[in-house]
Design a protein around this motif. Structure first.
Motif, PDB file in Angstrom:
ATOM      1  N   HIS A  76       0.860  -1.185   0.000  1.00 33.58           N
ATOM      2  CA  HIS A  76       0.000   0.000   0.000  1.00 33.58           C
ATOM      3  C   HIS A  76       0.891   1.228   0.000  1.00 33.58           C
ATOM      4  O   HIS A  76       2.107   1.123   0.166  1.00 33.58           O
ATOM      5  CB  HIS A  76      -0.936  -0.019   1.207  1.00 33.58           C
ATOM      6  CG  HIS A  76      -1.818  -1.227   1.255  1.00 33.58           C
ATOM      7  ND1 HIS A  76      -2.954  -1.345   0.494  1.00 33.58           N
ATOM      8  CD2 HIS A  76      -1.698  -2.394   1.941  1.00 33.58           C
ATOM      9  CE1 HIS A  76      -3.524  -2.516   0.714  1.00 33.58           C
ATOM     10  NE2 HIS A  76      -2.775  -3.176   1.580  1.00 33.58           N
ATOM     11  N   LEU A  78       1.991   4.833   1.548  1.00 33.53           N
ATOM     12  CA  LEU A  78       1.983   5.630   2.766  1.00 33.53           C
ATOM     13  C   LEU A  78       2.736   6.929   2.497  1.00 33.53           C
ATOM     14  O   LEU A  78       3.957   6.919   2.315  1.00 33.53           O
ATOM     15  CB  LEU A  78       2.644   4.852   3.908  1.00 33.53           C
ATOM     16  CG  LEU A  78       2.676   5.516   5.278  1.00 33.53           C
ATOM     17  CD1 LEU A  78       1.270   5.753   5.806  1.00 33.53           C
ATOM     18  CD2 LEU A  78       3.489   4.668   6.264  1.00 33.53           C
ATOM     19  N   GLN A 102       1.102  -2.603   6.662  1.00 32.09           N
ATOM     20  CA  GLN A 102       0.704  -2.526   5.254  1.00 32.09           C
ATOM     21  C   GLN A 102       1.220  -3.697   4.418  1.00 32.09           C
ATOM     22  O   GLN A 102       0.853  -3.819   3.251  1.00 32.09           O
ATOM     23  CB  GLN A 102       1.173  -1.206   4.645  1.00 32.09           C
ATOM     24  CG  GLN A 102       2.685  -1.011   4.587  1.00 32.09           C
ATOM     25  CD  GLN A 102       3.359  -1.658   3.392  1.00 32.09           C
ATOM     26  OE1 GLN A 102       2.782  -1.758   2.312  1.00 32.09           O
ATOM     27  NE2 GLN A 102       4.589  -2.112   3.592  1.00 32.09           N
ATOM     28  N   PHE A 146      -5.838  -0.708   2.664  1.00 35.68           N
ATOM     29  CA  PHE A 146      -4.885  -0.638   3.775  1.00 35.68           C
ATOM     30  C   PHE A 146      -5.534  -1.219   5.032  1.00 35.68           C
ATOM     31  O   PHE A 146      -4.905  -1.998   5.780  1.00 35.68           O
ATOM     32  CB  PHE A 146      -4.479   0.824   4.000  1.00 35.68           C
ATOM     33  CG  PHE A 146      -3.098   1.020   4.570  1.00 35.68           C
ATOM     34  CD1 PHE A 146      -2.668   0.286   5.660  1.00 35.68           C
ATOM     35  CD2 PHE A 146      -2.242   1.971   4.034  1.00 35.68           C
ATOM     36  CE1 PHE A 146      -1.396   0.483   6.200  1.00 35.68           C
ATOM     37  CE2 PHE A 146      -0.972   2.170   4.559  1.00 35.68           C
ATOM     38  CZ  PHE A 146      -0.553   1.429   5.653  1.00 35.68           C
ATOM     39  N   THR A 150      -4.421  -4.536   7.165  1.00 33.60           N
ATOM     40  CA  THR A 150      -4.144  -4.348   8.589  1.00 33.60           C
ATOM     41  C   THR A 150      -4.924  -5.334   9.449  1.00 33.60           C
ATOM     42  O   THR A 150      -4.374  -5.937  10.382  1.00 33.60           O
ATOM     43  CB  THR A 150      -4.477  -2.901   9.000  1.00 33.60           C
ATOM     44  OG1 THR A 150      -3.562  -2.009   8.356  1.00 33.60           O
ATOM     45  CG2 THR A 150      -4.379  -2.709  10.507  1.00 33.60           C
ATOM     46  N   TYR A 205      -4.307  -4.844  -2.909  1.00 28.18           N
ATOM     47  CA  TYR A 205      -2.910  -4.662  -2.536  1.00 28.18           C
ATOM     48  C   TYR A 205      -2.043  -4.796  -3.782  1.00 28.18           C
ATOM     49  O   TYR A 205      -2.463  -5.321  -4.809  1.00 28.18           O
ATOM     50  CB  TYR A 205      -2.497  -5.713  -1.505  1.00 28.18           C
ATOM     51  CG  TYR A 205      -2.772  -7.126  -1.994  1.00 28.18           C
ATOM     52  CD1 TYR A 205      -1.851  -7.820  -2.776  1.00 28.18           C
ATOM     53  CD2 TYR A 205      -3.991  -7.758  -1.727  1.00 28.18           C
ATOM     54  CE1 TYR A 205      -2.115  -9.092  -3.269  1.00 28.18           C
ATOM     55  CE2 TYR A 205      -4.272  -9.026  -2.209  1.00 28.18           C
ATOM     56  CZ  TYR A 205      -3.334  -9.689  -2.970  1.00 28.18           C
ATOM     57  OH  TYR A 205      -3.601 -10.931  -3.472  1.00 28.18           O
TER      58      TYR A 205
END
Length: 214
Positions: A76, A78, A102, A146, A150, A205
């Motif tokens: 992912h 960030l 992630q 995400f 998680t 993903y």
């Protein structure tokens, strides 16, 4: 640097690489810096991906360096542009945790890092030796993919706690519970809700390219 628990017998691991992040405006100086430090740039990779990621290799120490530019793009994305000056030596704890949460194909070493972070640091407001819940929620309530990864990884962390004999440690389990409750209770964005309707029918993903030297 942040977590003494990384030395716990159940959490110790080897470190085969160094990860850095820089702002795009500063990336031009990095090749010269790392060459001066004894690293060899991966010319082909850096030419293709240098706008978002750079790779260097230290043959003498069998050590690799990844440098991300502005954002960490793995399973992912960030965005760290506004987070680089919060801490002096590392990105903030919440972001360190997010870099682990992630990972879609998470491994044992990454799970150990998550456990160490949660063992040593409370969840709360602010960034000073605290895992900033507001930062976590800003990411996990806006990006369903995400969030989905998680949730999967938290379940794997719980399994690992049982296997490593750490399941009885109230701080770790309590912080996992606290994080899950906060994420589930927080309002989600419209984009999050729309992507949630598609769910697992579409991959949520990316599988990032791994650069390794033999």
């Amino acid at each position: 640097m942040h977590s003494p628990s990384a030395e716990h017998r159940a959490l110790q691991r080897t470190y085969g690489d160094l990860d850095f992040i820089t702002l795009a405006r500063d990336r031009g100086a990095l090749p010269t810096l790392f060459v001066d430090l004894g690293y060899t740039p991966d010319a082909e990779f850096n030419t293709l991906h240098g706008h978002q990621r750079l790779y260097f290799w230290d043959s003498a120490n069998q050590r690799q360096v990844d440098v991300f530019v502005d954002t960490l793009r793995m399973s992912h994305t960030l965005d760290l542009r506004q987070r680089l000056h919060v801490e002096r030596r590392t990105i903030p704890l919440a972001d360190l945790l997010l870099t682990k949460l992630q990972i879609y194909e998470i491994n044992e070493k990454d799970i150990r890092d998550i456990i160490a972070l949660l063992r040593d640091h409370p969840l709360g407001s602010g960034d000073e030796e605290t895992i900033n819940v507001d930062r976590l929620l800003a990411i996990l309530t806006a990006d369903w993919g995400f969030y989905r990864t998680t949730v999967k990884n938290i379940a794997l962390v719980r399994e690992a706690l049982s296997e490593d004999g750490l399941a009885e440690e109230p701080d770790i389990v309590g912080r996992l519970d606290e994080l899950e409750r906060a994420v589930e209770a927080a309002p989600k964005t419209r984009a999050w809700k729309l992507r949630a309707l598609i769910g697992d029918r579409k991959p949520w993903y990316e599988l990032p390219e791994e650069v390794r030297r033999d």
